[in-house]
Design a protein around this motif. Structure first.
Motif, PDB file in Angstrom:
ATOM      1  N   MET A   1      -7.375  -8.574 -12.809  1.00 23.39           N
ATOM      2  CA  MET A   1      -6.397  -9.338 -13.584  1.00 23.39           C
ATOM      3  C   MET A   1      -5.523  -8.372 -14.402  1.00 23.39           C
ATOM      4  O   MET A   1      -6.039  -7.444 -15.012  1.00 23.39           O
ATOM      5  CB  MET A   1      -7.140 -10.277 -14.531  1.00 23.39           C
ATOM      6  N   SER A   2      -4.212  -8.589 -14.334  1.00 24.25           N
ATOM      7  CA  SER A   2      -3.360  -7.634 -15.058  1.00 24.25           C
ATOM      8  C   SER A   2      -3.358  -7.945 -16.571  1.00 24.25           C
ATOM      9  O   SER A   2      -3.541  -9.091 -16.985  1.00 24.25           O
ATOM     10  CB  SER A   2      -1.943  -7.662 -14.492  1.00 24.25           C
ATOM     11  N   ILE A   3      -3.122  -6.888 -17.347  1.00 24.65           N
ATOM     12  CA  ILE A   3      -3.174  -7.034 -18.811  1.00 24.65           C
ATOM     13  C   ILE A   3      -1.788  -7.432 -19.327  1.00 24.65           C
ATOM     14  O   ILE A   3      -0.782  -6.857 -18.898  1.00 24.65           O
ATOM     15  CB  ILE A   3      -3.604  -5.695 -19.443  1.00 24.65           C
ATOM     16  N   ASP A   4      -1.772  -8.405 -20.244  1.00 29.05           N
ATOM     17  CA  ASP A   4      -0.517  -8.748 -20.930  1.00 29.05           C
ATOM     18  C   ASP A   4      -0.409  -7.775 -22.116  1.00 29.05           C
ATOM     19  O   ASP A   4      -0.988  -7.984 -23.180  1.00 29.05           O
ATOM     20  CB  ASP A   4      -0.574 -10.214 -21.399  1.00 29.05           C
ATOM     21  N   TYR A   5       0.339  -6.665 -21.887  1.00 32.60           N
ATOM     22  CA  TYR A   5       0.336  -5.590 -22.890  1.00 32.60           C
ATOM     23  C   TYR A   5       0.854  -6.050 -24.247  1.00 32.60           C
ATOM     24  O   TYR A   5       0.304  -5.691 -25.281  1.00 32.60           O
ATOM     25  CB  TYR A   5       1.144  -4.385 -22.390  1.00 32.60           C
TER      26      TYR A   5
END
Ligand code: 13P
Ligand code: SF4
Length: 331
Positions: A1-5
């Protein structure tokens, strides 16, 4: 899952005792995360006053170092320890060589007062501090050089030859550049090291001519790191914050072309504000810092394994602080 920076950075900023500091030249998405934003002088002053234990500095190496020197109790981390290309052009041995060059040409060492642009390594600032000299930024170079001249000594200005020459020209002083032409230190008031900013060399007389032909009456505003010929041809020259103020104070219908770093000018861009270049004058090292880097460094504080911490040895810090404090005392 990609990180919401952005979300994660905001969470970490809320949780940690940290101040995020960002220079105007940072990418927009990083700049927007700054609790404190500004030019190099404003950032040095405001970071010193920040009450947090941790400073995360989004900028280039000399800026993080300067905060560590003037506020040694703070823990200063950088998302990227990116180095300003101009600051890299001089180290402490080149500084010593420059002093030697002047001495060999008949000016005794005690008659030389060094001033270093803040865009330099702490070791160079330390040498300057030891010799009784000052740091300056582009916002206060005029005041600092005038203060330095009160000593009656010759000014050795490092590392930016353009800034040194532009300020010498603006108050009618004689300047020369070490190793260029027949630089005679005995004849000059300001003797400059031969360093420069590659980004600010992008702006040319052809660019100025192009905009003046295309939009008669347009104003040209440039940073004093530009070549003296460009500064002389421009309508206004000033530091980052001075440029922002100059453009903001113009009549909204007044066209202006601005010669400085792309991210900053792009943020100011409107139907009447242009980038003074046919290229994209980005500072490569300022651009290195990404949102991901900022997230990683904040996370390292949360994980109690801080990365990219600025550390400066005691001797360097002691004398660099003298030179920085002398600057900060001048309002
Ligand atoms: P300012 O002092 O205007 O922030 O400039 C720093 C810099 O690196 C300009 O290239
Ligand atoms: Fe250094 Fe030039 Fe970048 Fe400013 S724009 S940080 S002087 S390389």
């Amino acid at each position: 899952m990609s990180i919401d920076y952005k979300k994660e950075i905001n969470r970490l900023k809320d949780k940690l005792d940290v101040t995020v500091v960002a220079h105007y030249y940072q990418r927009d998405e990083v700049f927007e995360m700054g609790d404190i934003v500004g030019d190099s002088l404003e950032l040095a002053r405001k970071s010193k006053e920040a009450t947090s234990e941790w400073i995360v500095f989004c900028g280039v190496g000399f800026m993080g170092q300067s905060v560590k020197v003037i506020a040694p109790n703070k823990r200063v981390l950088m998302p990227k320890v990116a180095c300003c290309a101009m600051a890299r052009m001089i180290d402490s041995s080149y500084f010593d060589d420059s002093v030697q060059y002047i001495v060999e040409r008949g000016v005794p060492k005690e008659n030389i007062l060094p001033i270093t642009y803040i865009n330099s390594d702490a070791t160079v600032k330390s040498k300057v501090g030891e010799m009784g000299g000052y740091v300056c930024t582009s916002s206060n170079a005029f005041k600092i050089i005038e203060k330095g001249l009160e000593s009656g000594k010759k000014i050795l200005f490092v590392p930016d030859r353009c800034l040194g020459q532009n300020f010498a020209n603006s108050i009618g002083l004689k300047s020369c550049v070490i190793g260029v032409g027949d630089c005679d230190p005995k004849e000059a008031d300001v003797i400059c090291f031969n360093g420069f900013c590659s980004v600010h060399q992008y702006f040319t007389l052809d660019d100025i001519e192009f905009y003046r032909n295309r939009y008669p009456g347009i104003k040209i505003a440039v940073h004093p790191e530009c070549d003296p010929a460009i500064v002389q041809a421009a309508d206004f020259s000033g530091s980052t914050s001075q440029l922002i103020k100059y453009v903001a104070d113009l009549d909204p219908e007044q066209k202006v072309a601005v010669g400085t770093e792309y991210n900053l000018v792009n943020r100011m861009r409107s139907k009447n504000t242009f980038v003074l270049s046919s290229t994209k004058p980005e500072c490569p090292t300022m651009n290195e810092t990404t949102l991901e880097d900022l997230y990683i460094v904040l996370k390292s504080i949360e994980d109690k394994a801080p990365i990219n911490e600025i550390e400066i040895d005691e001797h360097t810090a002691k004398y660099a602080k003298l030179a920085l404090d002398r600057m900060l005392e001048i309002k």
